[in-house]
Design a protein around this motif. Sequence first.
Motif, short mmCIF file in Angstrom:
data_model
loop_
_atom_site.label_atom_id
_atom_site.label_comp_id
_atom_site.label_asym_id
_atom_site.label_seq_id
_atom_site.Cartn_x
_atom_site.Cartn_y
_atom_site.Cartn_z
N LEU A 29 -13.44 -29.24 3.34
CA LEU A 29 -14.76 -29.88 3.32
C LEU A 29 -14.71 -31.00 4.35
CD1 LEU A 29 -16.90 -30.89 0.23
CD2 LEU A 29 -16.86 -32.25 2.33
N SER A 31 -16.94 -33.81 6.46
CA SER A 31 -18.19 -34.55 6.55
C SER A 31 -18.37 -35.07 7.96
CB SER A 31 -18.20 -35.72 5.56
OG SER A 31 -18.24 -35.27 4.23
N GLU A 179 -26.44 -37.21 -7.11
CA GLU A 179 -25.17 -36.91 -7.75
C GLU A 179 -25.15 -35.50 -8.31
OE1 GLU A 179 -21.38 -37.28 -8.47
OE2 GLU A 179 -22.58 -38.78 -7.42
N LEU A 182 -24.35 -33.37 -5.20
CA LEU A 182 -22.99 -33.60 -4.73
C LEU A 182 -21.98 -32.99 -5.69
CD1 LEU A 182 -23.38 -37.29 -3.51
CD2 LEU A 182 -23.41 -35.20 -2.14
N GLY A 183 -22.32 -32.97 -6.99
CA GLY A 183 -21.44 -32.35 -7.97
C GLY A 183 -21.27 -30.86 -7.72
N ARG A 186 -18.93 -30.47 -4.77
CA ARG A 186 -17.54 -30.69 -5.18
C ARG A 186 -16.98 -29.46 -5.89
NH1 ARG A 186 -19.85 -35.70 -7.03
NH2 ARG A 186 -19.39 -37.41 -5.60
N ASP A 189 -16.12 -26.89 -3.41
CA ASP A 189 -14.88 -27.27 -2.74
C ASP A 189 -13.68 -26.88 -3.60
OD1 ASP A 189 -13.33 -28.58 -0.68
OD2 ASP A 189 -13.05 -30.23 -2.07
N ALA A 190 -13.78 -27.10 -4.90
CA ALA A 190 -12.69 -26.72 -5.80
C ALA A 190 -12.47 -25.21 -5.81
CB ALA A 190 -12.99 -27.23 -7.21
N PHE A 204 -19.60 -40.29 -0.90
CA PHE A 204 -19.25 -38.88 -1.00
C PHE A 204 -18.30 -38.49 0.12
CE2 PHE A 204 -19.99 -34.52 0.45
CZ PHE A 204 -19.65 -33.81 -0.69
N ALA A 208 -14.85 -37.04 -1.25
CA ALA A 208 -14.79 -35.58 -1.37
C ALA A 208 -14.26 -34.87 -0.13
CB ALA A 208 -16.19 -35.04 -1.70
N SER A 209 -14.23 -35.53 1.01
CA SER A 209 -13.90 -34.84 2.27
C SER A 209 -12.39 -34.69 2.46
CB SER A 209 -14.47 -35.61 3.46
OG SER A 209 -15.85 -35.82 3.33
N ASP A 210 -12.03 -33.60 3.11
CA ASP A 210 -10.67 -33.48 3.61
C ASP A 210 -10.52 -34.24 4.93
OD1 ASP A 210 -9.42 -31.56 1.66
OD2 ASP A 210 -11.12 -30.36 2.32
#
Length: 246
Positions: A29, A31, A179, A182-183, A186, A189-190, A204, A208-210
């Motif tokens: 992920l 950004s 939110e 964004l959830g 996420r 991403d998982a 975020f 949340a970003s790599d």
Amino acid sequence: MVAVRSLSKRFGDHTVLDAVSFSVAAGELVSVIGPSGCGKSTLLRCLNLLEVPDDGAIELVGHAIDRRGGGRWRRRDNAAAHRLRAQVGMVFQGFNLFAHRTVLENLLLAPRVVRRQRPEAEAMRLLDKVGLASMAHRYPATLSGGQQQRAAIARALAMTPRVMLYDEPTSALDPELSEEVLGVMRALDADGMTQIVVTHEMRFARAASDRVIFMESGRIIEEAPPERLFTSPADPRTRRFLRTEL
């Protein structure tokens, strides 16, 4: 998974993207942040070929568009663009749901038209994934902004993309509704979805970003893991932007 090399885009005499190069690995992920007008949204539109780059090359999930040296857009380029777009889901700032169709119908439209499929069970699974299964037969106007954006994400997922692109997906939403959206991102991403997010949500991007890419004036100024970029940016332009935003 995604490789961009010396990508450039001009509108008249104005250079919006200036030799942009970066890559995104499968499952990352990333950004993209930066001031308004720096070329972030144009970058996404070029990745999905909603805008044709003037120069440079894009490779996405093994499909390539090579515009190095410019030149005329040819018929065979249309076929290559179609193959590339088939791997990409895109979510816009303004939801872009069809108002006269239910949420479920919005999800089913593209698979029916493009692939002649009627995957209702899969569409319902996606709606359940984004928390909207109970609203499948409601119309977009009856949903909150956060619910509409979650429906837009599910619609993009209905075409089974390998990469998801988001253009400021929460900018029209208040913090609580943001939110919700964004959830979902996420959770994707998982699950290992490759995602590129143009965002103004610094919390975020950091959490949340790599990796985070900072752009200014059509160029990538700096990219780094979020903790490094947010705590000790190397470039003064990045530091100046973050001071303003944070």
